[in-house]
Write a protein that holds these residues in place. Structure first.
Motif, PDB file in Angstrom:
ATOM      1  N   LYS A  78      44.105  36.629  35.390  1.00 37.13           N
ATOM      2  CA  LYS A  78      43.219  35.471  35.234  1.00 37.13           C
ATOM      3  C   LYS A  78      42.369  35.261  36.474  1.00 37.13           C
ATOM      4  O   LYS A  78      41.167  34.975  36.387  1.00 37.13           O
ATOM      5  CB  LYS A  78      44.072  34.235  34.941  1.00 37.13           C
ATOM      6  CG  LYS A  78      43.283  32.966  34.672  1.00 37.13           C
ATOM      7  CD  LYS A  78      44.224  31.834  34.297  1.00 37.13           C
ATOM      8  CE  LYS A  78      43.475  30.524  34.159  1.00 37.13           C
ATOM      9  NZ  LYS A  78      44.398  29.402  33.804  1.00 37.13           N
ATOM     10  N   SER A  79      42.973  35.443  37.654  1.00 37.21           N
ATOM     11  CA  SER A  79      42.239  35.281  38.909  1.00 37.21           C
ATOM     12  C   SER A  79      41.137  36.328  39.043  1.00 37.21           C
ATOM     13  O   SER A  79      40.011  36.016  39.463  1.00 37.21           O
ATOM     14  CB  SER A  79      43.211  35.384  40.086  1.00 37.21           C
ATOM     15  OG  SER A  79      42.524  35.301  41.311  1.00 37.21           O
ATOM     16  N   ILE A  93      39.574  37.876  36.618  1.00 41.31           N
ATOM     17  CA  ILE A  93      38.524  37.573  35.636  1.00 41.31           C
ATOM     18  C   ILE A  93      37.664  36.415  36.134  1.00 41.31           C
ATOM     19  O   ILE A  93      36.434  36.419  35.981  1.00 41.31           O
ATOM     20  CB  ILE A  93      39.149  37.256  34.267  1.00 41.31           C
ATOM     21  CG1 ILE A  93      39.697  38.551  33.635  1.00 41.31           C
ATOM     22  CG2 ILE A  93      38.145  36.590  33.332  1.00 41.31           C
ATOM     23  CD1 ILE A  93      40.418  38.346  32.322  1.00 41.31           C
ATOM     24  N   GLU A  94      38.300  35.443  36.767  1.00 39.27           N
ATOM     25  CA  GLU A  94      37.550  34.302  37.306  1.00 39.27           C
ATOM     26  C   GLU A  94      36.608  34.755  38.411  1.00 39.27           C
ATOM     27  O   GLU A  94      35.443  34.336  38.462  1.00 39.27           O
ATOM     28  CB  GLU A  94      38.520  33.247  37.822  1.00 39.27           C
ATOM     29  CG  GLU A  94      37.840  31.987  38.334  1.00 39.27           C
ATOM     30  CD  GLU A  94      38.833  30.922  38.757  1.00 39.27           C
ATOM     31  OE1 GLU A  94      38.452  29.740  38.794  1.00 39.27           O
ATOM     32  OE2 GLU A  94      39.996  31.284  39.051  1.00 39.27           O
ATOM     33  N   ASN A 103      35.600  38.845  31.790  1.00 32.80           N
ATOM     34  CA  ASN A 103      36.340  40.111  31.672  1.00 32.80           C
ATOM     35  C   ASN A 103      35.374  41.287  31.650  1.00 32.80           C
ATOM     36  O   ASN A 103      34.421  41.302  30.870  1.00 32.80           O
ATOM     37  CB  ASN A 103      37.210  40.111  30.407  1.00 32.80           C
ATOM     38  CG  ASN A 103      36.411  39.876  29.135  1.00 32.80           C
ATOM     39  OD1 ASN A 103      35.653  38.915  29.029  1.00 32.80           O
ATOM     40  ND2 ASN A 103      36.580  40.741  28.148  1.00 32.80           N
ATOM     41  N   ARG A 153      43.363  39.074  27.970  1.00 27.27           N
ATOM     42  CA  ARG A 153      42.012  38.843  28.479  1.00 27.27           C
ATOM     43  C   ARG A 153      41.342  37.675  27.758  1.00 27.27           C
ATOM     44  O   ARG A 153      40.658  36.850  28.369  1.00 27.27           O
ATOM     45  CB  ARG A 153      41.182  40.119  28.319  1.00 27.27           C
ATOM     46  CG  ARG A 153      41.443  41.185  29.367  1.00 27.27           C
ATOM     47  CD  ARG A 153      40.935  42.549  28.954  1.00 27.27           C
ATOM     48  NE  ARG A 153      41.831  43.206  28.007  1.00 27.27           N
ATOM     49  CZ  ARG A 153      41.526  44.290  27.317  1.00 27.27           C
ATOM     50  NH1 ARG A 153      40.320  44.835  27.451  1.00 27.27           N
ATOM     51  NH2 ARG A 153      42.402  44.830  26.503  1.00 27.27           N
ATOM     52  N   ALA A 204      42.885  34.411  29.029  1.00 24.77           N
ATOM     53  CA  ALA A 204      42.380  34.075  30.359  1.00 24.77           C
ATOM     54  C   ALA A 204      40.993  33.444  30.278  1.00 24.77           C
ATOM     55  O   ALA A 204      40.715  32.423  30.919  1.00 24.77           O
ATOM     56  CB  ALA A 204      42.359  35.318  31.239  1.00 24.77           C
ATOM     57  N   CYS A 205      40.101  34.045  29.495  1.00 29.51           N
ATOM     58  CA  CYS A 205      38.748  33.505  29.341  1.00 29.51           C
ATOM     59  C   CYS A 205      38.782  32.132  28.682  1.00 29.51           C
ATOM     60  O   CYS A 205      38.014  31.234  29.046  1.00 29.51           O
ATOM     61  CB  CYS A 205      37.892  34.464  28.519  1.00 29.51           C
ATOM     62  SG  CYS A 205      37.467  36.003  29.387  1.00 29.51           S
ATOM     63  N   GLU A 225      41.190  29.876  28.853  1.00 27.41           N
ATOM     64  CA  GLU A 225      41.668  28.889  29.822  1.00 27.41           C
ATOM     65  C   GLU A 225      40.635  28.615  30.917  1.00 27.41           C
ATOM     66  O   GLU A 225      40.570  27.508  31.447  1.00 27.41           O
ATOM     67  CB  GLU A 225      42.982  29.358  30.445  1.00 27.41           C
ATOM     68  CG  GLU A 225      44.149  29.389  29.459  1.00 27.41           C
ATOM     69  CD  GLU A 225      45.462  29.788  30.113  1.00 27.41           C
ATOM     70  OE1 GLU A 225      45.469  30.028  31.355  1.00 27.41           O
ATOM     71  OE2 GLU A 225      46.484  29.854  29.406  1.00 27.41           O
ATOM     72  N   LEU A 226      39.831  29.631  31.239  1.00 26.66           N
ATOM     73  CA  LEU A 226      38.822  29.481  32.292  1.00 26.66           C
ATOM     74  C   LEU A 226      37.511  28.886  31.773  1.00 26.66           C
ATOM     75  O   LEU A 226      36.638  28.540  32.566  1.00 26.66           O
ATOM     76  CB  LEU A 226      38.534  30.837  32.944  1.00 26.66           C
ATOM     77  CG  LEU A 226      39.665  31.451  33.767  1.00 26.66           C
ATOM     78  CD1 LEU A 226      39.357  32.909  34.098  1.00 26.66           C
ATOM     79  CD2 LEU A 226      39.898  30.645  35.046  1.00 26.66           C
ATOM     80  N   GLY A 227      37.374  28.796  30.448  1.00 27.63           N
ATOM     81  CA  GLY A 227      36.128  28.292  29.880  1.00 27.63           C
ATOM     82  C   GLY A 227      34.980  29.272  29.998  1.00 27.63           C
ATOM     83  O   GLY A 227      33.815  28.862  30.104  1.00 27.63           O
ATOM     84  N   LEU A 228      35.312  30.566  29.985  1.00 26.26           N
ATOM     85  CA  LEU A 228      34.296  31.609  30.098  1.00 26.26           C
ATOM     86  C   LEU A 228      34.118  32.326  28.765  1.00 26.26           C
ATOM     87  O   LEU A 228      35.087  32.469  28.011  1.00 26.26           O
ATOM     88  CB  LEU A 228      34.706  32.639  31.159  1.00 26.26           C
ATOM     89  CG  LEU A 228      34.820  32.151  32.604  1.00 26.26           C
ATOM     90  CD1 LEU A 228      35.436  33.247  33.478  1.00 26.26           C
ATOM     91  CD2 LEU A 228      33.446  31.763  33.138  1.00 26.26           C
TER      92      LEU A 228
END
Length: 333
Positions: A101-102, A104-105, A110, A133, A136-137, A139-142
């Motif tokens: 996650k880090s 990807i941020e 991703n 992946r 992670a996106c 949760e990150l709002g990406l």
């Protein structure tokens, strides 16, 4: 050839036609050709070579897309996990997921795309592989970088693609794989564990061991901090104890779940299988400097309290009964 390949091919065909037209009649806005015949021939040849180079560059680009699909950025909220998903919820709380996650941020998304197929509901997609992946996106709002499968993808193909991709990246736990294998068998994707093992390229022994982990009773699984901690050797030992005395193992599991401090996976197995001796020695409690009674657990796991006569008059027992009833009926966290 993919749809993007067809579009590029059409583009190169248009340029080829343009070259022929421009070589025949010239192009508006260009400087006039030299008046001498040798000069005109040299200028025309130079333009033809330049345009042929442009055409060849596009055709080379076309080859790089042959047999591939384009990537797109999707709203992760429009992407659903598949029913074959083999990542347990606790897999998204591990240090490995935190590192993914880090990264990807830091990259702003991703860089390795996930693969999705279209759902029956327009505008929604189902993950083939890339659940970590995608999560992670989400949760990150990406936006999530994805390849959208062009055409039909049967459940069997989805299952095989997901299993292969996950094992090549980071092996799911025995529990996660066992859950997925059981789902595939229940859905009839494979007639037997052996055929499933042959299809995904693993041993039949591994499939048997993984499914044995996934088939443990929920009361047993809940004794572990996470199902990811359960190893095939643990499941085999616990299953043998369940076959011998299921009720005794489940009673031990209840006591393990009530422990304030969670034992290690190995210690949990020792408790469940009876390798840790049950506490039978009574514990004493005093009041006013005098022995008031003792309590212990019997062979069936029941708590037995014995009070001394001087501490157990009728008034005390009535009050104790009310307290015990209230404690038994209160909600437990």
């Amino acid at each position: 050839m993919s749809s993007i390949g067809k579009r590029l091919l059409a583009t190169t065909a248009d340029i080829a036609a343009s070259i022929e037209a421009r070589s025949a009649q010239g192009e508006a806005g260009k400087p006039p050709l030299p008046r001498t015949a040798p000069g005109q021939m040299l200028a025309a040849r130079s333009e033809m070579l330049a345009m042929q180079g442009e055409l060849q560059a596009l055709r080379d680009k076309l080859k790089s897309f042959d047999g591939s699909l384009p990537t797109v950025k999707l709203d992760p909220a429009l992407v659903d996990t598949t029913r074959w998903a083999n990542r347990h919820a606790t897999a998204f709380t591990t240090a490995a997921f935190a590192r993914l996650k880090s990264s990807i941020e830091l990259a702003g998304g991703n860089t390795q795309p996930i693969l999705v197929r279209c759902c029956e509901t327009a505008g929604r997609y189902e993950i083939v592989f890339g659940h970590r992946r995608h999560r992670a996106c989400l949760e990150l709002g990406l936006p999530v970088l994805a390849v959208v499968w062009d055409g039909e993808m049967p459940d069997l193909d989805l299952f095989l693609s997901m299993d292969r991709e996950n094992r090549e990246r980071e092996d799911p736990s025995a529990y996660e794989q066992g859950i997925t294998y059981l789902a595939a068998l229940d859905a009839g994707l494979f007639p037997s564990q052996r055929r499933l093992a042959e299809a995904i390229g693993v041993s039949h022994t591994w499939v048997r061991k993984a499914t044995q982990v996934a088939q443990l009773p929920a009361a047993i699984v809940e004794t572990f901090e996470t199902p990811l901690d359960i190893q095939p050797r643990h499941a085999e030992e616990i299953t043998q104890s369940l076959d011998q005395d299921r009720k005794a193992v489940l009673r031990r599991a209840e006591r393990v779940r009530q422990m304030t401090r969670r034992p290690s996976p190995g210690q949990i197995v020792a408790h469940l299988t009876g390798r840790v001796a049950e506490k039978t020695a009574p514990e004493k409690f005093h009041a006013g400097g005098r022995l008031a009674g003792v309590w212990k657990r019997d062979s069936r796991g029941r708590a037995v309290i014995t009070l001394e006569a001087h501490a157990a008059d009728d008034a005390f027992m009535d009050e104790l009964s009310d307290i015990v009833m209230k404690m038994l009926n209160r909600p437990r966290g």
